[in-house]
Design an enzyme around this catalytic site. Structure first.
Site, PDB file in Angstrom:
ATOM      1  N   PRO A  87      27.829  51.302  71.997  1.00  0.00           N
ATOM      2  CA  PRO A  87      27.008  50.484  72.967  1.00  0.00           C
ATOM      3  C   PRO A  87      25.638  50.296  72.137  1.00  0.00           C
ATOM      4  O   PRO A  87      24.854  49.432  72.433  1.00  0.00           O
ATOM      5  CB  PRO A  87      26.702  51.194  74.061  1.00  0.00           C
ATOM      6  CG  PRO A  87      27.803  52.173  74.100  1.00  0.00           C
ATOM      7  CD  PRO A  87      28.066  52.608  72.630  1.00  0.00           C
ATOM      8  N   GLU A 114      31.213  61.450  75.692  1.00  0.00           N
ATOM      9  CA  GLU A 114      29.797  60.844  75.581  1.00  0.00           C
ATOM     10  C   GLU A 114      29.398  60.331  74.469  1.00  0.00           C
ATOM     11  O   GLU A 114      28.268  59.508  74.339  1.00  0.00           O
ATOM     12  CB  GLU A 114      28.795  62.174  75.957  1.00  0.00           C
ATOM     13  CG  GLU A 114      29.038  62.722  77.283  1.00  0.00           C
ATOM     14  CD  GLU A 114      28.983  61.687  78.541  1.00  0.00           C
ATOM     15  OE1 GLU A 114      28.185  61.055  78.722  1.00  0.00           O
ATOM     16  OE2 GLU A 114      30.161  61.404  79.336  1.00  0.00           O
ATOM     17  N   ARG A 152      42.595  36.627  63.229  1.00  0.00           N
ATOM     18  CA  ARG A 152      42.836  35.253  63.575  1.00  0.00           C
ATOM     19  C   ARG A 152      42.156  34.611  62.623  1.00  0.00           C
ATOM     20  O   ARG A 152      42.429  33.231  62.330  1.00  0.00           O
ATOM     21  CB  ARG A 152      42.760  34.681  64.993  1.00  0.00           C
ATOM     22  CG  ARG A 152      41.479  35.117  65.552  1.00  0.00           C
ATOM     23  CD  ARG A 152      42.003  34.847  67.242  1.00  0.00           C
ATOM     24  NE  ARG A 152      42.121  33.343  67.470  1.00  0.00           N
ATOM     25  CZ  ARG A 152      41.341  32.265  67.102  1.00  0.00           C
ATOM     26  NH1 ARG A 152      40.186  32.582  66.354  1.00  0.00           N
ATOM     27  NH2 ARG A 152      41.572  31.216  67.250  1.00  0.00           N
ATOM     28  N   ASP A 167      39.101  25.452  67.623  1.00  0.00           N
ATOM     29  CA  ASP A 167      38.646  26.400  68.651  1.00  0.00           C
ATOM     30  C   ASP A 167      37.112  26.328  69.126  1.00  0.00           C
ATOM     31  O   ASP A 167      36.583  25.699  68.591  1.00  0.00           O
ATOM     32  CB  ASP A 167      38.932  27.780  68.274  1.00  0.00           C
ATOM     33  CG  ASP A 167      40.462  28.417  68.353  1.00  0.00           C
ATOM     34  OD1 ASP A 167      40.904  27.773  69.136  1.00  0.00           O
ATOM     35  OD2 ASP A 167      40.626  29.320  68.075  1.00  0.00           O
TER      36      ASP A 167
END
Ligand code: 4G1
Length: 228
Positions: A87, A114, A152, A167
């Site tokens: 994060p 954690e 990809r 795309d």
């Protein structure tokens, strides 16, 4: 492209990569996905990978020793990059994905509980990447997002039909609306322009729809598109 994924739950990675386009890419040898389980590098008889945090508090922390030993067991290719899914990382986007796709090997570090003992970061010094601001139970889904997005971009992963260059994000815009058979469903008709066979008109229609919906749904992307 070789992916080496450090995870306590290797089946989560293996399972996702055994379907659809990734499965085909693995079978054709365009990518390979390998897992390394830090639990296999524990030294105690209970195979402990986590422990309580110094200073107190809730939850468990991934121990440095199994993780660092597992990392050091991985054979490094010449052009290799190590990424910790976290994060605290830089937000993943298409230009980061493009950069990563140039590597020969990506070593991915998935957290759990954690998170990591800080000395894992101190020793391995990985690049840290996040897939977004929300709470998860583990880094496996973020690792899979990265594997999927990078794969990809690797030559040979997509067939002609799925080809990458039309795309969303190849031009920085959202996609135009898509339609398939039938021509009418519950009274909703496919726009006439898509049926008239005029390729120039169709391209124009699609581009305008792309612009319009990007402006409406993602003004941030629209501003970036205009100024680049
Ligand atoms: C504080 C989300 C903690 C989560 C603040 C996106 C999230 C890895 C990601 C957490 C993770 C916020 C990610 C949180 C992730 C250790 C194991 C970290 C799971 C863990 C916003 C739990 N992109 N989260 N902590 O979710 O690994 O990459």
């Amino acid at each position: 492209m070789r992916f080496d994924v450090m995870t306590l739950f290797p089946e989560m990675i293996e399972n996702y990569c055994s379907f659809s386009i990734l499965k085909r890419a693995v079978e054709s040898g365009v990518i390979s996905v390998n897992t390394i389980n830090p639990r296999d590098f524990t030294l105690d008889k209970h195979k402990k990978v986590d422990d309580t945090p110094y200073g107190g508090g809730a939850g468990m922390v991934l121990m440095a020793q199994p993780y660092v030993d597992a990392y050091e067991s991985i054979i490094r290719l010449e052009n290799s990059i190590t990424v910790m899914l976290s994060p605290q990382g830089e937000p993943l986007n298409d230009s980061i994905v493009d950069g990563l796709a140039k590597a020969e090997q990506i070593i991915l570090m998935c957290g759990h509980y954690e998170g990591f003992d800080e000395r894992i970061r101190d020793i391995i010094k990985p690049r840290e990447i996040s897939i977004g601001d929300f709470v998860l139970t583990g880094g496996e889904l973020p690792a899979l997002c990265l594997i999927d997005a990078v794969s990809r971009k690797v030559e040979g992963t997509l067939g002609k039909i799925e080809s990458a260059d039309e795309d969303s994000f190849s031009n920085g815009l959202l996609e135009y609306p898509h339609y398939t058979k039938p021509r009418e469903y519950r009274g909703l008709k496919v726009p006439d322009v898509l049926l008239n066979g005029n390729h120039k008109e169709i391209a124009e229609f699609r581009f305008n729809m792309s612009l319009e919906r990007t402006k409406k749904k993602r003004p941030d992307l629209y501003e970036r598109y205009k100024t680049k």
